[in-house]
Each structure stands twice: as structure tokens, then as C-alpha cells.
Design a protein around this motif. Structure first.
Motif, short mmCIF file in Angstrom:
data_model
loop_
_atom_site.label_atom_id
_atom_site.label_comp_id
_atom_site.label_asym_id
_atom_site.label_seq_id
_atom_site.Cartn_x
_atom_site.Cartn_y
_atom_site.Cartn_z
N GLY A 138 0.72 -1.39 -0.04
CA GLY A 138 0.14 -0.19 -0.11
C GLY A 138 0.76 1.28 -0.01
O GLY A 138 0.54 2.28 -0.01
N VAL A 139 2.07 1.15 -0.30
CA VAL A 139 3.22 2.50 -0.13
C VAL A 139 3.73 2.51 -1.56
O VAL A 139 4.28 1.52 -2.16
CB VAL A 139 4.21 2.10 0.82
N MET A 140 3.62 3.66 -2.00
CA MET A 140 4.13 4.20 -3.19
C MET A 140 5.21 4.76 -3.20
O MET A 140 5.60 5.85 -2.27
CB MET A 140 3.23 4.95 -4.05
N LEU A 141 6.59 4.27 -3.81
CA LEU A 141 8.07 4.97 -3.53
C LEU A 141 8.04 6.03 -4.53
O LEU A 141 7.63 5.61 -5.87
CB LEU A 141 9.10 3.99 -3.72
N LEU A 142 8.28 7.24 -3.96
CA LEU A 142 8.33 8.45 -5.22
C LEU A 142 9.87 8.63 -5.41
O LEU A 142 10.54 8.90 -4.38
CB LEU A 142 7.67 9.61 -4.52
N LEU A 143 10.15 8.91 -6.60
CA LEU A 143 11.69 9.20 -6.88
C LEU A 143 11.68 10.82 -6.78
O LEU A 143 11.09 11.67 -8.08
CB LEU A 143 12.12 8.78 -8.28
N GLU A 144 12.76 11.35 -6.36
CA GLU A 144 12.82 12.73 -6.32
C GLU A 144 14.11 13.25 -7.20
O GLU A 144 14.89 12.69 -6.91
CB GLU A 144 12.94 13.35 -4.98
N ASN A 145 13.51 14.14 -8.01
CA ASN A 145 14.73 14.98 -8.84
C ASN A 145 15.71 15.68 -7.91
O ASN A 145 15.21 16.25 -6.90
CB ASN A 145 14.14 15.87 -9.93
N THR A 146 17.20 15.51 -8.33
CA THR A 146 17.87 16.29 -7.51
C THR A 146 18.53 17.45 -8.19
O THR A 146 18.05 17.87 -9.51
CB THR A 146 19.06 15.60 -7.24
N ALA A 147 19.18 18.52 -7.86
CA ALA A 147 19.72 19.76 -8.08
C ALA A 147 20.64 20.04 -8.97
O ALA A 147 21.23 21.07 -9.24
CB ALA A 147 19.66 20.70 -6.85
N GLY A 148 21.20 18.82 -9.71
CA GLY A 148 22.34 18.89 -10.61
C GLY A 148 23.58 18.91 -9.92
O GLY A 148 24.68 19.30 -10.66
N GLU A 149 23.97 18.58 -8.69
CA GLU A 149 24.90 18.89 -7.99
C GLU A 149 25.80 17.86 -8.18
O GLU A 149 25.66 16.79 -9.04
CB GLU A 149 24.75 18.73 -6.50
N LYS A 150 27.34 17.65 -8.06
CA LYS A 150 28.45 16.83 -8.61
C LYS A 150 27.93 15.38 -8.48
O LYS A 150 27.50 15.05 -7.07
CB LYS A 150 29.56 17.31 -7.93
N ASN A 151 28.18 14.53 -8.98
CA ASN A 151 28.12 13.09 -8.88
C ASN A 151 26.35 12.70 -8.67
O ASN A 151 26.06 11.44 -8.27
CB ASN A 151 28.89 12.65 -7.70
N SER A 152 25.66 13.40 -8.96
CA SER A 152 24.03 13.04 -8.65
C SER A 152 23.86 12.29 -9.93
O SER A 152 24.28 12.37 -11.13
CB SER A 152 23.09 14.38 -8.65
N VAL A 153 22.94 11.31 -9.64
CA VAL A 153 22.22 10.48 -10.66
C VAL A 153 20.74 10.49 -11.17
O VAL A 153 20.37 9.88 -11.77
CB VAL A 153 22.48 8.87 -10.15
N SER A 155 18.92 14.10 -11.60
CA SER A 155 18.62 15.61 -11.76
C SER A 155 17.92 16.07 -12.83
O SER A 155 17.17 16.88 -12.74
CB SER A 155 20.00 16.36 -11.69
N THR A 156 17.74 14.94 -13.89
CA THR A 156 16.90 15.36 -15.05
C THR A 156 15.93 14.43 -15.23
O THR A 156 16.12 13.40 -14.55
CB THR A 156 18.01 15.36 -16.43
N VAL A 157 14.94 14.61 -16.17
CA VAL A 157 14.00 13.74 -16.13
C VAL A 157 14.34 12.57 -16.82
O VAL A 157 13.83 11.15 -16.49
CB VAL A 157 12.72 14.30 -17.08
N ALA A 158 15.32 12.68 -17.78
CA ALA A 158 15.90 11.65 -18.49
C ALA A 158 16.59 10.58 -17.54
O ALA A 158 16.21 9.26 -17.77
CB ALA A 158 16.75 12.17 -19.56
N ASP A 159 17.29 11.03 -16.41
CA ASP A 159 17.79 10.25 -15.65
C ASP A 159 16.66 9.62 -14.76
O ASP A 159 16.79 8.43 -14.44
CB ASP A 159 18.47 11.11 -14.41
N LEU A 160 15.54 10.25 -14.36
CA LEU A 160 14.53 9.30 -13.76
C LEU A 160 13.96 8.43 -14.46
O LEU A 160 13.70 7.51 -14.00
CB LEU A 160 13.56 10.55 -13.34
N CYS A 161 13.79 8.70 -15.79
CA CYS A 161 13.24 7.67 -16.81
C CYS A 161 14.15 6.52 -16.72
O CYS A 161 13.59 5.36 -16.65
CB CYS A 161 13.15 8.19 -18.13
N ARG A 162 15.51 6.61 -16.70
CA ARG A 162 16.38 5.45 -16.95
C ARG A 162 16.29 4.86 -15.66
O ARG A 162 16.20 3.28 -15.67
CB ARG A 162 17.78 5.73 -17.02
N ILE A 163 15.99 5.49 -14.76
CA ILE A 163 16.03 4.34 -13.17
C ILE A 163 14.46 3.99 -13.20
O ILE A 163 14.44 2.71 -12.88
CB ILE A 163 16.12 5.54 -11.80
N PHE A 164 13.36 4.52 -13.35
CA PHE A 164 12.14 4.13 -13.43
C PHE A 164 11.94 2.85 -14.66
O PHE A 164 11.48 2.01 -14.15
CB PHE A 164 11.19 5.14 -14.16
#
Length: 282
Positions: A138-153, A155-164
Motif C-alpha cells: 500500500g506504499v508508493m515509493l516516489l523518486l525525487e529529482n535532484t539539483a544537478g550537484e556533482k555526482n548526482s544520478v 537530476s534530469t527527467v531523462a535520469d529519472l526515466c532510466r531509473i524508472f
């Protein structure tokens, strides 16, 4: 009509967060279910969980949203940190189930030099493991976009898409879109065209209906600065006009809006909630 709230403290007992949310004028709210700056957490007492559920039902507000603590790094190349992070995510999903909280927001972490692709693969594996081990249907996990800082994975919608795309139980995954992070990562939310562009990108790459929570924050940094510093609504680089555009879009107005803004001499949580309602025309 928009549902707007803020992040509230659980000091003293988790169930007290509901009253604090009401006192701030919230329609919805976010908590940490535990100390966000430590690894260890006590199990939630069933009596406390029951008190939280009863207080939430009586309040008439919601949904309640939980946020992962700060220390876990689902993209870490360090195996010890990675395993602790997977365990923390698994435990937090279970805690949400105990509390009756439908959404858990997680940052996606930093690859620490291992490379974006490698970091994203680590995140996917971590989420797949945690969802399977936790149960918590009953719990949905929400992926949050990050701020483009160094080494982030993430930060972009394309990044979230690849993980999704790598996650097995996609029906258990959604997106938490943070306006400060998006602006700092280079998405110009100051214009209607900019807002429409990012919403269209989310729909095109991830699919309609996956945007579930908005972290509504102004940004202290400039466009594309990579600076994750939140500011009061309308007083930062996005500005009031930008938030008028953001809050006019049905895809955003239809989501619970959570302010993670400062509390200082200029404005408190209640002031930011009131400003959001003003700019939304609600």
C-alpha cells in the motif's frame, strides 16, 4: 482549490505531527518518521502508530507523506554504505505501512565518482530489492529529482526515466518533483513555456499519471547553478510570476504540494502556505 502543506516535526511522538500540521494551516503534510540524521531507528510502537492513524483520520487532512532520512545513498559504490542504504529503504517502506502513510519520497543518491550509469544501476537494484523485501504493497515509493550537484544520478527527467525503466514493480513507483531542484538543475520554471516543457518531458519519457507529489520550493541559486538551497515561495530566483505559472498547470494543481521552505524572520510555514494559496488563486 489546491492541497498545500509543509514538512512538520515529529518531536515528542509521531502522532503530534498531525496537530502541528493543522496549526500551520496544512491540507497535507510531510514528516520524517525517525531521526533523519542517523542510521538506527527504534521500531514504531503499535500504540503510537494507532494514535497517528486516529489523529490523521480525525484531522480531515492528507495525504501524509514520509521522506527518507539523509544518510542513505542508494547509488553508493561503497558496499557497506550501499547495504545499509538498502536496509534503511526497506525499513522505511515498512514504517509507512505501519503508519498508514501512502507515499515515501526518496533521494536517489550520488555515485561518488563511479559514473552516472553505474550509480543508476545501483539505485535500480536497491529499489527492486527493497520493494520485494518490504512488502508494503500500500506504499508508493516516489523518486525525487535532484539539483544537478556533482555526482548526482537523478537530476534530469531523462535520469529519472532510466531509473524508472529498470524497476520491476512500476505500479509501486511515482515521481516527486521538486521545483527548487529542477530550477537549479537547469529547468527554467519562470515562464509558462518552461513549465509546460518539463511537464511534457515527464509525460513523454515516464508517462502520464506518475507525478504524485510536488515539493514546492523557491531557489536561492541561479538557473542551472546546481545549488540545493530552498527559499521562501516567491522570494527566490523562480519568483512569484514563476509560481503563478507553476500553480496554474492542472498536472501540478492536482498533486499535493509540500513546501520545504525556511522558517525565519521573514516568513514561517503558515506564511508560505498562504502565499501558495494566493498565487494559485485558491
Amino acid at each position: 482549490m489546491v492541497l498545500v502543506g509543509c514538512h512538520v516535526s515529529i518531536a515528542g511522538s509521531i502522532d503530534l505531527a498531525v496537530g502541528r500540521a493543522l496549526d500551520s494551516g496544512c491540507d497535507t503534510f510531510q514528516i520524517f518518521s525517525r531521526n533523519p540524521r542517523g542510521w538506527k531507528a527504534k521500531d514504531i510502537d503499535p500504540d503510537v502508530a494507532g494514535a497517528f492513524r486516529r489523529a490523521l483520520d480525525a484531522s480531515g487532512i492528507g495525504p501524509a507523506v514520509d521522506h527518507m532520512p539523509y544518510l542513505p545513498n542508494l547509488a553508493s559504490p561503497d558496499d557497506a554504505i550501499y547495504e545499509k542504504s538498502v536496509a534503511a529503504l526497506t525499513d522505511e517502506l515498512r514504517r509507512c505501512e505501519v503508519l498508514g502513510i501512502p507515499y515515501l519520497v526518496t533521494h536517489l543518491g550520488h555515485h561518488r565518482g563511479a559514473g552516472t550509469g553505474t550509480g543508476q544501476e545501483r539505485v535500480v537494484a536497491a529499489i527492486n530489492r527493497a520493494l520485494e523485501e518490504a512488502g508494503a504493497q500500500g506504499v508508493m515509493l516516489l523518486l525525487e529529482n535532484t539539483a544537478g550537484e556533482k555526482n548526482s544520478v537523478g537530476s534530469t527527467v531523462a535520469d529519472l526515466c532510466r531509473i524508472f525503466e529498470g524497476i520491476d514493480g512500476k505500479e509501486r513507483i511515482g515521481i516527486c518533483f521538486d521545483t527548487c531542484h529542477a530550477f537549479a538543475a537547469g529547468y527554467d520554471l519562470r515562464t509558462g513555456e518552461g513549465v509546460d516543457a518539463v511537464l511534457e518531458e515527464i509525460d513523454d519519457l515516464i508517462g502520464p499519471g506518475h507525478l504524485r507529489i510536488i515539493h514546492l520550493n523557491d531557489c536561492k541559486g541561479d538557473l542551472g547553478s546546481g545549488l540545493d538551497r530552498h527559499e521562501h515561495i516567491g522570494l527566490g530566483s523562480i519568483g512569484e510570476e514563476g509560481f503563478r505559472h507553476i500553480l496554474s498547470r492542472p498536472a501540478i494543481r492536482g498533486c499535493p504540494l509540500i513546501c520545504e521552505t525556511p522558517v525565519d524572520g521573514r516568513r514561517g510555514d503558515d506564511g508560505n502556505i498562504a502565499k501558495v494559496r494566493e498565487l494559485a488563486g485558491a
